[in-house]
Scaffold this motif. Sequence first.
Motif, mmCIF file in Angstrom:
data_model
loop_
_atom_site.group_PDB
_atom_site.id
_atom_site.type_symbol
_atom_site.label_atom_id
_atom_site.label_comp_id
_atom_site.label_asym_id
_atom_site.label_seq_id
_atom_site.Cartn_x
_atom_site.Cartn_y
_atom_site.Cartn_z
ATOM 1 N N THR A 138 0.834 -1.207 0.000
ATOM 2 C CA THR A 138 0.000 0.000 0.000
ATOM 3 C C THR A 138 0.868 1.256 0.000
ATOM 4 O O THR A 138 0.573 2.223 -0.726
ATOM 5 N N ALA A 139 1.941 1.236 0.799
ATOM 6 C CA ALA A 139 2.824 2.407 0.861
ATOM 7 C C ALA A 139 3.466 2.651 -0.501
ATOM 8 O O ALA A 139 3.573 3.795 -0.957
ATOM 9 N N LEU A 140 3.879 1.567 -1.166
ATOM 10 C CA LEU A 140 4.488 1.714 -2.505
ATOM 11 C C LEU A 140 3.479 2.309 -3.481
ATOM 12 O O LEU A 140 3.811 3.196 -4.276
ATOM 13 N N MET A 141 2.248 1.834 -3.381
ATOM 14 C CA MET A 141 1.197 2.322 -4.270
ATOM 15 C C MET A 141 0.910 3.803 -4.000
ATOM 16 O O MET A 141 0.798 4.610 -4.925
ATOM 17 N N LEU A 142 0.819 4.141 -2.708
ATOM 18 C CA LEU A 142 0.501 5.526 -2.355
ATOM 19 C C LEU A 142 1.670 6.473 -2.604
ATOM 20 O O LEU A 142 1.500 7.678 -2.652
ATOM 21 N N ASN A 143 2.866 5.897 -2.758
ATOM 22 C CA ASN A 143 4.047 6.724 -3.020
ATOM 23 C C ASN A 143 4.215 6.999 -4.516
ATOM 24 O O ASN A 143 4.965 7.867 -4.911
ATOM 25 N N SER A 144 3.510 6.220 -5.312
ATOM 26 C CA SER A 144 3.613 6.429 -6.763
ATOM 27 C C SER A 144 2.639 7.521 -7.196
ATOM 28 O O SER A 144 1.783 7.959 -6.418
ATOM 29 N N LYS A 145 2.783 7.925 -8.454
ATOM 30 C CA LYS A 145 1.952 9.043 -8.925
ATOM 31 C C LYS A 145 0.600 8.514 -9.393
ATOM 32 O O LYS A 145 0.400 8.230 -10.579
ATOM 33 N N ILE A 146 -0.313 8.327 -8.445
ATOM 34 C CA ILE A 146 -1.657 7.862 -8.818
ATOM 35 C C ILE A 146 -2.645 8.998 -8.589
ATOM 36 O O ILE A 146 -2.367 9.934 -7.844
ATOM 37 N N ARG A 147 -3.801 8.861 -9.232
ATOM 38 C CA ARG A 147 -4.838 9.878 -9.061
ATOM 39 C C ARG A 147 -5.431 9.808 -7.649
ATOM 40 O O ARG A 147 -5.513 8.718 -7.086
ATOM 41 N N PHE A 192 -6.846 8.393 -1.171
ATOM 42 C CA PHE A 192 -6.530 6.998 -0.835
ATOM 43 C C PHE A 192 -5.724 6.891 0.454
ATOM 44 O O PHE A 192 -5.897 5.953 1.222
ATOM 45 N N ARG A 193 -4.839 7.864 0.681
ATOM 46 C CA ARG A 193 -4.069 7.855 1.935
ATOM 47 C C ARG A 193 -5.024 7.942 3.124
ATOM 48 O O ARG A 193 -4.860 7.240 4.123
ATOM 49 N N SER A 194 -6.058 8.787 2.990
ATOM 50 C CA SER A 194 -7.046 8.930 4.076
ATOM 51 C C SER A 194 -7.834 7.641 4.238
ATOM 52 O O SER A 194 -8.096 7.191 5.358
#
Lengths: 322, 427
Positions: A120-129, A134-136
């Motif tokens: 999840t951290a890797l996903m949230l660290n990438s440039k996603i919309r 999503f972090r919240s």
Amino acid sequence: MARMISYCMRIIEIPMLYLQKRLGISRLAWVFLLPNLLLFGLFAFLPVVLNFVYAMTGSDQILLQDRTFVGMGNYQTLTSCEDFLNPNSCKDDLFWRAVYNTFWFVLLQVGFMVGFALLTALMLNSKIRARGFFRSVFFFPVLLSPVVVALIWKWILQREGLANAALEGMGFDTINWLLDRHWAFFWSVFISVWAHMGFYTLILLAGLQAIPRDVYEAASMDAASPFRTFRRITLPLLMPTMIVVLVLSLIKSVQTFDEVYAFTGGGPGSATTLLIQYVYETGFAGTPRLFGLASAASILLAVVLVILTCLQLWASRRNVNG
Amino acid sequence: MMKLKKNVVGQLVLLASLGTAASFAQAQELRFMCSTDGNECEVIDELVTRFEQENEGVDITVDIVPYKSIQENLPVQLAAGSGPDIAKVTDLGGLSQYYLDITPYVEADYWEQSFGDILNWYRKSADDKGIYGLHSQLTITGGYINRTLFDQAEIEPPAADASWEEWAEAVAKVADATETPYLMAMDRSGHRIAGPAISDGAKLFADDGTPALVDEGFTRFVTKFVEWNNNGTMLRDVWAGTGGDTYQDAAQEFISGSLVYYYSGSWQVGKFDSEIGDAFDWQVVGTPCGEVACTGMPGGAGIVGFSSTEQPEIVGKLLDYLAREDNYAELTARTRNIPAHAAVAAKGVDYEGASAPAAAALNAWGKQVEKVSPVAYAYQGYKHNRAMFGITMTRVSQAIVGELSIEEAMERATADLEQTMAEVESK
């Protein structure tokens, strides 16, 4: 106002000057520490000492003068087993069932939680919309009370809950999730991961963001594949944070009680009874209240927690020293 | 100077008399811890107010607390010597060491004639002849059926002396005919399972009076019960759905009409009356018969005074006041309970304002009292019975979910009881 404060300070100054004169400047520090030491002694140190004393006494009475000294008797009751891998061969089988449940719970919960938190951290660290959104979303369950988490999932998974309604709607047979030992254990691990993952995701995300960008730029110029970049750059540089997350989640996992207790009550049978629940039920909820046995079990648990805490301190120091 | 002295002396005398008056007034203050259960505390509060009016200077505060406080906090308070003067308790024998003997303040013969053997439930031992508590709420365990489902299925409920097997068979036919999802359910409680086990021959005590949970009769019913939980006759969710010795009932399943037969107790009448209303007809059917009896378990709650009180006489007087036939009859009628008072039971209780089904149910429960086996009375009066209830729940549940075989569960139950007795006797 300033004069008032100055006046008050002078009032305090008089006894402090007297104490300084009597005790000397080096001993004066103890005077400042005394209130905190008293509170710590009364509410932290004294209960720990009492716990050790109770662990060496028997009977269902609360007051120490009414209890009998049994020495290591309670520890012997807890640890007498013909075969440590078979709870049925132990004198207190419920304690050993709780030990095994806790062991598997910690292993699975920490493993899945650290794994999913990393993903999840890797996903949230990438440039996603909608990255902020999503972090919240992933952090939201951390804000919920453990009992609320348990009740939400209980409503979902009970016989006539949402999960079975969905299965029925899709034409499948319903499952009594909370009446089957294996399913109940699986869901206990699952909801615990769901509830706490956001916190560790946040720590790992901070760790990921602390990795210098130029290292990635260099890897990109060398045409390194994403997997190779992850394996050779991200993972090694994230490892100190990972170790902290691992040890913190281990300690938290061993201490799990409220959400699983509210979710399954430790059942079916004793399939989801964890060590803290054993201590609680033996010492406080059951009849008679076996304070001695509960204290002895809590001390054994404390030994495990002390080992894990030492591990965390070691990991933290290693992290600071690079 | 003389005048000043007189003034000072006068003021001191006044202060002293005020102080004496204040301490006298304080000396009449009592605290009564009552757990919320229907309207019992409210009715008790009204009776207590009347007692205060008849006894000038007495001030009794009724503290209404959750049931959990009585279970978990009261024993700790009593052990620490800081408990209330009076309380309504359910662990009748377990707290007996703290009870106040009110014999000097009451007419002992009246109490013996009115409450008989129930007084033993509050006594410390078999030799003890003291009077300690007023049994305000007598309960009996037994079954309820959804009568409408029987009528829809055109099946007559089994007779009063029918066995568990006959009931299970009839209930299965009803459920099948009416497509009702759940057949039978029993509260997850060691107290609840005791009645059927005694009916099947469980003695629960050895010849010398020591507790002996597991015997042939007990094992026989547990075997049947475990099998019924696993073949769908009993609603498995109740006993297998939680762990340890946590209480669980199936009242909601019965109220929602999705359960044909529910084994619980007389205390459910008020709830069923208010929540089922006219949705369907329900009926009390008592306890099915086993090999030796058809007994439910008696139980309930009682009002006791504690020896730590500074006002033993007032406590005794209050309990005597509540035990008066007219007051007890009023308490029973208004709280919709079964009377434990012989004279009140003999005259019958006019449950004023109760609906027809509730009145019929309460009278049906009243008739079950005479069927209660002496073993059931002895078990209810045994001061460590809660430990035995807890062991039963834990081990039977483990057998139901397959963690232990029935044989292992029974061995464990025996060992648990031995360990428990060793703990409670090591004082």
